[in-house]
Design a protein around this motif. Sequence first.
Motif, PDB file in Angstrom:
ATOM      1  N   GLY A   1     -18.310 -65.123  11.648  1.00  0.00           N
ATOM      2  CA  GLY A   1     -16.943 -64.739  11.279  1.00  0.00           C
ATOM      3  C   GLY A   1     -15.908 -65.429  12.140  1.00  0.00           C
ATOM      4  O   GLY A   1     -14.914 -65.966  11.638  1.00  0.00           O
TER       5      GLY A   1
ATOM      6  N   THR B   1     -15.791 -69.168  11.339  1.00  0.00           N
ATOM      7  CA  THR B   1     -15.106 -69.394  10.063  1.00  0.00           C
ATOM      8  C   THR B   1     -13.606 -69.283  10.245  1.00  0.00           C
ATOM      9  O   THR B   1     -12.843 -70.147   9.801  1.00  0.00           O
ATOM     10  N   TRP B   2     -13.162 -68.214  10.902  1.00  0.00           N
ATOM     11  CA  TRP B   2     -11.732 -68.008  11.100  1.00  0.00           C
ATOM     12  C   TRP B   2     -11.132 -69.174  11.889  1.00  0.00           C
ATOM     13  O   TRP B   2     -10.086 -69.720  11.499  1.00  0.00           O
TER      14      TRP B   2
ATOM     15  N   ALA C   1      -8.445 -71.822  10.492  1.00  0.00           N
ATOM     16  CA  ALA C   1      -7.150 -71.802  11.182  1.00  0.00           C
ATOM     17  C   ALA C   1      -6.787 -73.182  11.719  1.00  0.00           C
ATOM     18  O   ALA C   1      -5.636 -73.617  11.615  1.00  0.00           O
TER      19      ALA C   1
ATOM     20  N   SER D   1      -3.083 -68.246   9.492  1.00  0.00           N
ATOM     21  CA  SER D   1      -3.913 -67.120   9.907  1.00  0.00           C
ATOM     22  C   SER D   1      -4.355 -66.282   8.708  1.00  0.00           C
ATOM     23  O   SER D   1      -5.505 -65.846   8.641  1.00  0.00           O
ATOM     24  N   SER D   2      -3.454 -66.071   7.767  1.00  0.00           N
ATOM     25  CA  SER D   2      -3.805 -65.230   6.620  1.00  0.00           C
ATOM     26  C   SER D   2      -4.881 -65.886   5.758  1.00  0.00           C
ATOM     27  O   SER D   2      -5.781 -65.208   5.264  1.00  0.00           O
TER      28      SER D   2
ATOM     29  N   SER E   1      -7.142 -67.923   6.855  1.00  0.00           N
ATOM     30  CA  SER E   1      -8.365 -67.794   7.652  1.00  0.00           C
ATOM     31  C   SER E   1      -8.982 -66.414   7.481  1.00  0.00           C
ATOM     32  O   SER E   1     -10.195 -66.286   7.293  1.00  0.00           O
ATOM     33  N   ALA E   2      -8.150 -65.378   7.536  1.00  0.00           N
ATOM     34  CA  ALA E   2      -8.643 -64.007   7.379  1.00  0.00           C
ATOM     35  C   ALA E   2      -9.202 -63.777   5.983  1.00  0.00           C
ATOM     36  O   ALA E   2     -10.260 -63.147   5.828  1.00  0.00           O
TER      37      ALA E   2
ATOM     38  N   THR F   1     -12.541 -65.699   5.564  1.00  0.00           N
ATOM     39  CA  THR F   1     -13.563 -65.040   6.366  1.00  0.00           C
ATOM     40  C   THR F   1     -14.013 -63.750   5.679  1.00  0.00           C
ATOM     41  O   THR F   1     -15.206 -63.459   5.614  1.00  0.00           O
TER      42      THR F   1
END
Length: 87
Positions: A8, A11-12, A16, A22-23, A25-26, A29
């Motif tokens: 996790g 991946t993030w 990123a 960031s969003s 990436s989230a 993930t």
Amino acid sequence: WYLLPLAGLATWLLIAIISKKSSLSALLTAVLLPLYVYFLTPRELTTSTLTIFYVFVSLFVIVRHKSNIKRLLNGEESNIKLSKEKK
């Protein structure tokens, strides 16, 4: 099972670094999380209940990021800022 948090995080971080979002990436993930649970958890520990739980966690994250998804699609989502801007 100990690979799940590392997968996790990796991946993030990768998303990123590539996207600076960031969003995004989230979201990616979260989408991959059930797959990580299914493929990285030893068979004796993996249950359909556990996988289904993580599918619901992923759906929750996606629903919570609805406004971010709209901004991403419209090209309006802000980038990650790693340094302070000089005034």
